[in-house]
Design a protein around this motif. Structure first.
Motif, short mmCIF file in Angstrom:
data_model
loop_
_atom_site.label_atom_id
_atom_site.label_comp_id
_atom_site.label_asym_id
_atom_site.label_seq_id
_atom_site.Cartn_x
_atom_site.Cartn_y
_atom_site.Cartn_z
N ILE A 121 -7.61 7.67 13.27
CA ILE A 121 -7.23 8.51 14.06
C ILE A 121 -5.37 7.79 14.13
O ILE A 121 -4.47 8.43 14.31
N ASP A 122 -5.62 6.93 14.06
CA ASP A 122 -3.88 6.10 14.53
C ASP A 122 -2.92 6.51 12.96
O ASP A 122 -2.17 6.78 13.22
N GLY A 123 -3.77 6.78 12.31
CA GLY A 123 -1.98 7.34 10.58
C GLY A 123 -2.47 8.76 10.58
O GLY A 123 -0.83 8.41 10.59
N LEU A 124 -3.03 8.76 11.47
CA LEU A 124 -2.43 10.85 11.62
C LEU A 124 -1.32 10.85 12.67
O LEU A 124 -0.40 11.31 12.53
N ALA A 125 -1.84 10.12 13.58
CA ALA A 125 -0.73 10.24 15.16
C ALA A 125 0.77 10.14 14.20
O ALA A 125 1.82 10.50 14.23
N ARG A 126 0.78 8.69 13.77
CA ARG A 126 1.78 8.23 12.97
C ARG A 126 2.12 8.64 11.83
O ARG A 126 3.83 9.41 11.83
N ILE A 127 1.32 9.58 11.36
CA ILE A 127 2.04 10.33 10.40
C ILE A 127 2.29 11.86 10.93
O ILE A 127 3.64 12.12 10.90
N ALA A 128 2.09 12.39 11.46
CA ALA A 128 2.76 13.09 13.00
C ALA A 128 4.43 13.10 13.37
O ALA A 128 5.51 13.96 13.31
N ALA A 129 4.25 11.99 13.61
CA ALA A 129 5.34 11.35 14.29
C ALA A 129 6.89 11.60 13.11
O ALA A 129 7.97 11.63 13.26
N TRP A 130 6.38 10.27 12.25
CA TRP A 130 7.04 11.07 10.81
C TRP A 130 7.67 12.40 10.31
O TRP A 130 8.07 12.73 9.60
N VAL A 131 6.28 13.50 10.41
CA VAL A 131 6.86 15.03 9.95
C VAL A 131 7.51 15.04 11.13
O VAL A 131 8.76 16.16 11.14
N HIS A 132 7.39 15.46 12.43
CA HIS A 132 8.64 15.59 13.18
C HIS A 132 10.07 14.78 13.11
O HIS A 132 10.92 15.98 13.43
N ASN A 133 9.89 13.39 12.83
CA ASN A 133 10.80 13.23 12.64
C ASN A 133 11.77 12.98 11.38
O ASN A 133 12.98 12.86 11.40
N ASP A 134 10.99 13.76 10.76
CA ASP A 134 11.62 14.15 9.31
C ASP A 134 11.86 12.16 8.22
O ASP A 134 12.68 12.07 7.53
N THR A 135 11.31 11.93 8.76
CA THR A 135 11.10 10.19 8.04
C THR A 135 10.25 10.05 6.27
O THR A 135 9.56 10.78 6.20
N PRO A 136 11.38 9.51 6.23
CA PRO A 136 10.67 9.58 4.76
C PRO A 136 10.06 7.83 4.22
O PRO A 136 9.47 7.34 4.91
N TYR A 137 8.98 8.71 4.05
CA TYR A 137 7.97 7.44 3.84
C TYR A 137 6.45 8.20 2.38
O TYR A 137 6.26 9.18 2.42
N GLY A 138 6.03 6.78 1.67
CA GLY A 138 5.69 7.01 0.42
C GLY A 138 5.86 7.63 -0.47
O GLY A 138 7.24 8.25 -0.43
N ASN A 139 5.51 6.88 -1.71
CA ASN A 139 6.07 7.68 -2.89
C ASN A 139 5.20 8.94 -3.33
O ASN A 139 3.97 9.85 -2.51
N THR A 140 4.83 10.02 -4.29
CA THR A 140 4.68 10.96 -4.79
C THR A 140 2.69 11.14 -4.44
O THR A 140 1.85 11.94 -3.85
N HIS A 141 2.05 9.37 -4.09
CA HIS A 141 1.04 9.55 -4.26
C HIS A 141 0.91 8.69 -3.49
O HIS A 141 -0.35 8.69 -2.50
N GLY A 142 1.36 8.97 -2.07
CA GLY A 142 1.51 8.18 -0.45
C GLY A 142 1.32 6.43 -0.30
O GLY A 142 0.48 6.78 0.46
#
Length: 176
Positions: free
Chosen positions: A67-88
């Motif tokens: 749940i915490d990880g999904l919340a962080r991902i949502a923030a990164w998506v909204h802010n267009d923050t680069p994260y992860g290689n193609t495998h995540g």
């Protein structure tokens, strides 16, 4: 091992020694088959007990860390923050910036893909996992993503969970 059938009828070539050896071979084969059956029964019993003990440890999904990880991902998506290689997996830049996701969640900003895994152990006698995410657990994860204003563009199941392609509902102006 060669398949030898010494349980044959008498032949014109039999001597008392051949007859006795044939009896010993048949007896040895029967003892070997019985031993193999006992070992198979023991392995089945141990495997069943192992499966019971491990499946009793199955967590409820999504876990607090997911749940915490999904919340962080949502923030990164909204802010267009680069994260992860193609495998995540986090890149060196992500690690240096202190951006890491908990086990059970991966994200690739390049692909806009979230992978949510059960991290289920493998069964003792196959390459199959002991459990997978239930439909209710997947729905709960989708609800969490929607609550963080993420739109699910596509999704599919994989051997240990689900993959979702997401987009920010905040940044799209409602046009997805």
């Amino acid at each position: 091992m060669m398949n030898r059938n010494y349980n044959v009828s008498a032949t014109a070539y039999d001597t008392p020694e051949i007859v006795e050896l044939r009896k010993e071979f048949v007896s040895a084969q029967q003892a070997m088959r019985e031993s193999q059956r006992q070992w198979a029964d023991l392995l089945d019993e141990k495997s069943s007990r192992y499966t019971s003990l491990v499946t009793a440890q199955r967590p409820e999904y999504p876990t607090a860390k997911q749940i915490d990880g999904l919340a962080r991902i949502a923030a990164w998506v909204h802010n267009d923050t680069p994260y992860g290689n193609t495998h995540g997996h986090p890149t060196d830049e992500n690690k240096a910036a202190g951006r890491r996701l908990p086990a059970g969640v991966r994200y690739s900003a390049e692909c806009h893909r979230i992978n949510i895994m059960a991290n289920a152990p493998f069964m003792t006698d196959s390459a199959c996992r002991m459990w997978s995410l239930t439909d209710e657990e997947k729905a709960s994860m989708r609800d969490i993503l929607h609550s963080h204003s993420l739109h699910i563009v596509d999704e599919w199941a994989h051997d240990d969970g689900i993959a979702l392609i997401v987009a920010s509902a905040k940044n799209s102006g409602g046009n997805l």
